[in-house]
Design a protein around this motif. Sequence first.
Motif, PDB file in Angstrom:
ATOM      1  N   LEU A 243       0.828  -1.204   0.000  1.00 52.11           N
ATOM      2  CA  LEU A 243       0.000   0.000   0.000  1.00 52.11           C
ATOM      3  C   LEU A 243       0.867   1.261   0.000  1.00 52.11           C
ATOM      4  CD1 LEU A 243      -2.918  -0.815   2.484  1.00 52.11           C
ATOM      5  CD2 LEU A 243      -3.100  -0.392   0.028  1.00 52.11           C
ATOM      6  N   PHE A 246       2.522   1.535  -3.479  1.00 50.89           N
ATOM      7  CA  PHE A 246       1.578   2.012  -4.488  1.00 50.89           C
ATOM      8  C   PHE A 246       1.321   3.508  -4.323  1.00 50.89           C
ATOM      9  CE2 PHE A 246      -0.011  -2.433  -5.236  1.00 50.89           C
ATOM     10  CZ  PHE A 246       0.137  -2.417  -6.610  1.00 50.89           C
ATOM     11  N   THR A 250       2.534   6.119  -7.173  1.00 48.88           N
ATOM     12  CA  THR A 250       1.452   6.838  -7.851  1.00 48.88           C
ATOM     13  C   THR A 250       1.603   8.341  -7.675  1.00 48.88           C
ATOM     14  OG1 THR A 250      -0.048   4.978  -7.501  1.00 48.88           O
ATOM     15  CG2 THR A 250      -1.051   7.090  -8.032  1.00 48.88           C
ATOM     16  N   GLY A 303      -2.607  -7.238  -5.630  1.00 49.59           N
ATOM     17  CA  GLY A 303      -2.452  -5.789  -5.546  1.00 49.59           C
ATOM     18  C   GLY A 303      -2.386  -5.126  -6.904  1.00 49.59           C
ATOM     19  N   TYR A 307      -5.147  -2.668  -8.405  1.00 50.84           N
ATOM     20  CA  TYR A 307      -4.643  -1.324  -8.691  1.00 50.84           C
ATOM     21  C   TYR A 307      -4.874  -0.952 -10.151  1.00 50.84           C
ATOM     22  CZ  TYR A 307      -1.430   2.569  -9.379  1.00 50.84           C
ATOM     23  OH  TYR A 307      -0.894   3.788  -9.716  1.00 50.84           O
ATOM     24  N   ALA A 311      -6.720   2.283 -11.296  1.00 52.71           N
ATOM     25  CA  ALA A 311      -5.870   3.310 -11.900  1.00 52.71           C
ATOM     26  C   ALA A 311      -6.275   3.646 -13.329  1.00 52.71           C
ATOM     27  CB  ALA A 311      -4.409   2.854 -11.872  1.00 52.71           C
TER      28      ALA A 311
END
Length: 338
Positions: A243, A246, A250, A303, A307, A311
Amino acid sequence: MLNNIYTFPQRYLMISVPLTLVIAFIVGTVFDTRFLQPVVLFATIIMIYVTMIGFNFKELTSVQGTKVLLFSMMINFLIVPFIAYLLGVTLLREYPVMFAGLALSALLPTSGMTISWTAIHKGNVPAAVKLTIFGLILGSLLTPWYLLAMVGQIVNVDILATFRTIITVVFVPMILGHVTFKLMMKRMTLAEFKHRVKPALAPLSIWAMLFIVFVSVSARASMIVSNLELIAIATVVLILFYLLNFFTSTFFAVKFFNRDDGIALVNGTVLRNLSIAIGLAVASFGAEAALIVTIAFVVQQQGITLYGKVAISRWFKPCTAEADEQPIKQTVRKPIKA
């Protein structure tokens, strides 16, 4: 009918990965699937080979990828190890061997799946190839020293073996993909390739990826099931680890890069080379270290699947219809709006 089965993983990726994990656990607890592990190398080659058919080699030497490469090195070798260290000293202080496994997972960035997922998300594949090559080289050189600082025990990394891995899983598929593309161009036009052949090849890469996930998890299913307490601790730590990764990747991707490079940056910094990590974990630290890396396979695959779903619908929306037609070389260079 056969075509529907062939394209199912690509059309329903959110279902395919969890289903593969469930099947892997069931099969792995009943049968010993370790005999399939040598085939993983060939599956990795196929996974990358398919994405390399039509790859533009000029993009690999382009200076346009320098910025994303530099940012990935900063994230992979400064921020991610720091995140792992903080989680290790706070949550794994009583489990130093598992801490070592987490450190190994954090210190070996990028794998063949970096390229594959970037292609699936229609990002900058040449940049992803660069991140994979440089990430593996620097990771193999820096890992022993980082481990010495993080867990107080140096691990001997076979540099030559790592280079052989890079050549096998990256350069060989690139060359084979280039030769295949040249042969195809003698029989068809570029437009025919993009509209008829390339879409038909894409599901093959995903099937290869699912096979790798199946073998990686099923071969260690018994070990996972027999260590439920450690599994709970490892799962919590890994969820926090991914987490934070990411979120960090990001943030930089959205703030400093266009859509295509941003996708490559995220996939090149969040996805870790767990195949090499688990080999080092078993050889250098033992079962507990291997356990946390094994669970990382599950968390990482789930994940990146979740994601990608979010995304692509939020901050990595396709810029134009042209982006859908050119999955390898993107020409639109618009800033991302968070």
